[in-house]
Design an enzyme around this catalytic site. Structure first.
Site, PDB file in Angstrom:
ATOM      1  N   ASN A 134       0.878  -1.241   0.165  1.00  0.00           N
ATOM      2  CA  ASN A 134      -0.055   0.021  -0.060  1.00  0.00           C
ATOM      3  C   ASN A 134       0.913   1.161   0.023  1.00  0.00           C
ATOM      4  O   ASN A 134       1.852   1.279   1.000  1.00  0.00           O
ATOM      5  CB  ASN A 134      -1.006  -0.008   1.214  1.00  0.00           C
ATOM      6  CG  ASN A 134      -1.744   1.315   1.241  1.00  0.00           C
ATOM      7  OD1 ASN A 134      -2.425   1.443   0.559  1.00  0.00           O
ATOM      8  ND2 ASN A 134      -1.214   2.207   2.292  1.00  0.00           N
ATOM      9  N   GLU A 135       0.775   2.214  -1.169  1.00  0.00           N
ATOM     10  CA  GLU A 135       1.248   3.495  -1.317  1.00  0.00           C
ATOM     11  C   GLU A 135       2.865   3.285  -0.671  1.00  0.00           C
ATOM     12  O   GLU A 135       3.272   4.263   0.092  1.00  0.00           O
ATOM     13  CB  GLU A 135       0.437   4.378  -0.315  1.00  0.00           C
ATOM     14  CG  GLU A 135      -1.026   4.356  -0.690  1.00  0.00           C
ATOM     15  CD  GLU A 135      -1.856   5.547   0.064  1.00  0.00           C
ATOM     16  OE1 GLU A 135      -1.428   6.226   0.926  1.00  0.00           O
ATOM     17  OE2 GLU A 135      -2.868   5.918  -0.557  1.00  0.00           O
ATOM     18  N   ALA A 136       3.532   2.576  -1.452  1.00  0.00           N
ATOM     19  CA  ALA A 136       4.903   2.514  -1.434  1.00  0.00           C
ATOM     20  C   ALA A 136       5.569   3.745  -1.502  1.00  0.00           C
ATOM     21  O   ALA A 136       6.748   4.056  -1.374  1.00  0.00           O
ATOM     22  CB  ALA A 136       5.479   1.383  -1.821  1.00  0.00           C
TER      23      ALA A 136
ATOM     24  N   SER B 173      -0.797   0.373  -6.206  1.00  0.00           N
ATOM     25  CA  SER B 173      -1.358   0.675  -4.802  1.00  0.00           C
ATOM     26  C   SER B 173      -0.906   2.059  -4.385  1.00  0.00           C
ATOM     27  O   SER B 173      -0.571   1.981  -3.105  1.00  0.00           O
ATOM     28  CB  SER B 173      -1.297  -0.594  -4.064  1.00  0.00           C
ATOM     29  OG  SER B 173      -2.193  -0.239  -2.859  1.00  0.00           O
TER      30      SER B 173
ATOM     31  N   HIS C  73      -4.490   5.209  -6.165  1.00  0.00           N
ATOM     32  CA  HIS C  73      -5.457   6.205  -5.345  1.00  0.00           C
ATOM     33  C   HIS C  73      -5.463   7.737  -5.543  1.00  0.00           C
ATOM     34  O   HIS C  73      -4.467   8.299  -6.119  1.00  0.00           O
ATOM     35  CB  HIS C  73      -5.205   6.061  -3.598  1.00  0.00           C
ATOM     36  CG  HIS C  73      -4.736   4.592  -3.239  1.00  0.00           C
ATOM     37  ND1 HIS C  73      -4.005   4.301  -2.068  1.00  0.00           N
ATOM     38  CD2 HIS C  73      -5.110   3.508  -3.883  1.00  0.00           C
ATOM     39  CE1 HIS C  73      -4.058   3.084  -1.956  1.00  0.00           C
ATOM     40  NE2 HIS C  73      -4.544   2.512  -3.224  1.00  0.00           N
TER      41      HIS C  73
END
Length: 600
Positions: free
Chosen positions: A292-294, A331, A358
């Protein structure tokens, strides 16, 4: 959560990771046919789309010679928009401006601006500006796309098993009820959540794996009728290179693994177990999302290269179980790293079955251009987080503005994405600590206690649209930019959803100068048909207003909850059909669903 901790989060969430690249983005031409038309309290900017653009940045200067600066609608995230038109309400009526538009090939890159064009927003007078809407009720139409149906976001799903209480309500029971409502009332099919490898799922037991908690979680989801989107993260403590690197109040570990081989073995073991436990046919319908959101430092303490390696070994581990299983990413936050992942995957032959990213505060960008230029045009596009704001505890989350914003975003995304997942289903959400009070600006569509907020009402309105989308033409002051419409047909029912919204969050509490009278023409409709209007506006379907009326500052009693249910319902009333015309007044923010049926 302390104010100091919240401030630390707000600072860290804005820090992007490595944006350096070994490839160049296309040098896109500026849009052509740029126009700017002043209306009462607004300027509508329009242009012709540019091939290869994922979005457009609107620029503005004051007067003839001022510098062009991006128009900031105060979303706290991406300012680019996916396409025309754009309504600017941050302007001052009576002031001359110049506008230009730049093509955006990737969210961090803007091209050359177009030639500026001038406009002056008008000062309001006693007459309400007019907008005309014509619905082609007899057209063949097309299938109405429903991007809200495929997916919803949720707090980490281990909370389904939690027996603790918040505000006197058991967390697990209410989270399950909230997800069931998303499925049963709105038709949502999957749930995406963080932290399936957090400490509380206990997936590593010494030298072996224990997926019994994961099984219990997914059993509950499947019993509701929902499938999981398996976000593969965060890092199990036993595998972490640095377990002191954490995020959230509950301490999710954001470190790369000490051993990528051990990480890959965990992924393979999990997927093998899921196939054995739930059946291959079932799991082939699930999506596996890598991390998630690396691209934000707060979620990944490693480098971009390390995350690419994590992606490669994760995909290989999933595909080792069955090549048909769907894996994707990045992501990412704020539509970042999409091109980066695709360029890396193409160079290394790594599969990308879907692209996930996102954004908040604007309709999602049109990243189809990114997929096409890297040769992944067939990959699905999943916006696995989206919402009105990326900020926790923001009052706008509880507002009518947020509900109408949801309508605008879903309409914009329809037909160009495979899922637009609102983040999240319930205020039982503890990333920065438990909810401190009933209305606290939480991300949830539903409160602790299970009451629908305006964003849930907005999804309810969308769900009442029929299967056939009808063509709509909008003209007048803000027609198509401030005022939008989505029309449908369902056998002997016509449904027209109208709303009035600016993306400008400084006007979330309303702006009288943006009120419009809307004439809805429905040629071909029998004048004897009855019209029912269901409204969502300040004071109608407005839980925050109802809560304030009852003087609730902390947690409501059970009697007050019952009263709030009644006071915060959307209002449905009959309207008069004059010939083939319905006239309505739309303040901002406001939405109204017109349903026309034979008078039986």
């Amino acid at each position: 959560m302390t104010e100091k901790a919240k401030a630390d989060w707000d600072e860290r969430i804005a820090l992007r990771s490595d944006e350096e690249r070994g490839f160049a983005f296309p040098d896109l031409d500026p849009p052509k046919e740029v126009s700017a038309v002043g209306g009462v309290g607004q300027v509508t900017v329009d242009w012709s789309p540019v091939e290869g653009a994922v979005g457009y940045l609107i620029l503005r200067s004051t007067g003839d010679h001022g510098p062009l600066e991006p128009v900031d609608h105060h979303s706290g995230d991406v300012l680019s928009v996916p396409g025309p038109p754009y309504v600017d309400t941050t302007c001052t009526p009576g002031t001359p401006y110049h506008y230009a538009v730049a093509s955006v090939p990737e969210v961090t890159v803007a091209g050359r601006p177009s030639h500026p064009v001038g406009a002056v927003p008008l000062v309001a007078d006693d007459a309400l500006p007019q907008v005309q809407v014509i619905v082609d009720t007899v057209a063949e139409g097309i299938e109405l796309q429903r991007p809200w149906v495929p997916m919803i976001g949720s707090e980490r799903l281990s909370q389904l098993l939690c027996t603790d209480t918040t505000g006197g309500h058991e967390i697990g029971v209410e989270l399950e009820d909230a997800l069931r409502r998303m499925h049963d009332e709105l038709g949502v099919r999957t749930v995406r959540a963080h932290a399936i490898f957090h400490d509380d799922t206990h997936v590593i037991d010494g030298d072996s794996y224990d997926f019994s908690v994961v099984d219990a979680i997914y059993d509950k989801l499947l019993a509701i009728g929902l499938r999981p989107v398996v976000e593969l993260g965060f890092m199990p403590r036993e595998l972490a290179g640095d377990p002191t690197k954490t995020v959230f109040e509950y301490g999710a570990i954001i470190s790369p693994p000490a051993s990528y081989e051990r990480w890959a073995d965990l992924i393979r073991a999990l997927v093998e177990h899921l196939v054995d436990r739930f059946g291959l046919d079932e799991v082939l319908g699930w999506d596996f999302e890598v991390w998630n959101e690396a691209n934000l430092e707060v979620f990944w303490s490693g480098t971009k290269a390390e995350w690419f390696h994590l992606y490669d070994v994760t995909v290989a581990a999933v595909k080792a179980v069955d090549e048909r299983l769907a894996v994707g990413g990045p992501s990412s936050a704020a539509a970042g790293w999409v091109d980066d992942l695709l360029a890396h995957a193409r160079a290394n032959g790594t599969p990308v079955d879907f692209v996930s990213t996102h954004t908040y505060g604007s309709p999602p960008l049109d990243i189809r251009a990114s997929l096409e230029r890297h040769g992944y045009g067939d990959a699905r596009i999943l916006w696995t987080e989206w919402g009105v704001t990326p900020r926790h505890f923001n009052p706008i989350n509880d507002s009518v503005f947020a509900g109408v914003f949801l309508l605008r975003g879903m309409r914009s995304a329809a037909g160009r994405v495979d899922a637009l997942a609102y983040w999240v289903a319930s205020d039982h959400f503890e990333e920065l600590g438990p909810p401190p009070r009933f209305l606290h600006g939480g991300f949830g569509l539903q409160t602790v206690g299970g009451l629908p907020k305006p964003r849930y009402h907005a999804l309810s309105l969308l769900s009442r649209l029929g299967p056939v989308e009808l063509p709509v033409t909008l003209t007048g002051d803000g027609g198509g930019s401030l005022i939008e419409a989505w029309a449908s047909r369902d056998r002997d029912r016509i449904a027209v959803l109208l709303w009035n919204l600016t993306l400008d969050q400084t006007k979330a509490d309303g702006a009288p100068e943006l009120t419009r009278t809307v004439h809805v023409e429905l040629p071909g409709v029998d004048p004897s048909w009855q019209v029912t209007a269901t409204t969502l506006g300040i004071g109608a379907g407005d839980l925050a207003a109802a809560t304030a009326e009852l003087g609730i500052s902390e947690w409501p009693t059970e009697d007050q909850l019952t009263e709030l249910v009644e006071r915060s319902r959307m209002v449905s009333t009959p309207l008069e059909l004059t010939g083939s015309v319905v006239e309505v007044t739309l303040p901002m923010p406001y939405a109204i669903l017109l349903e026309l049926t034979p008078n039986r």
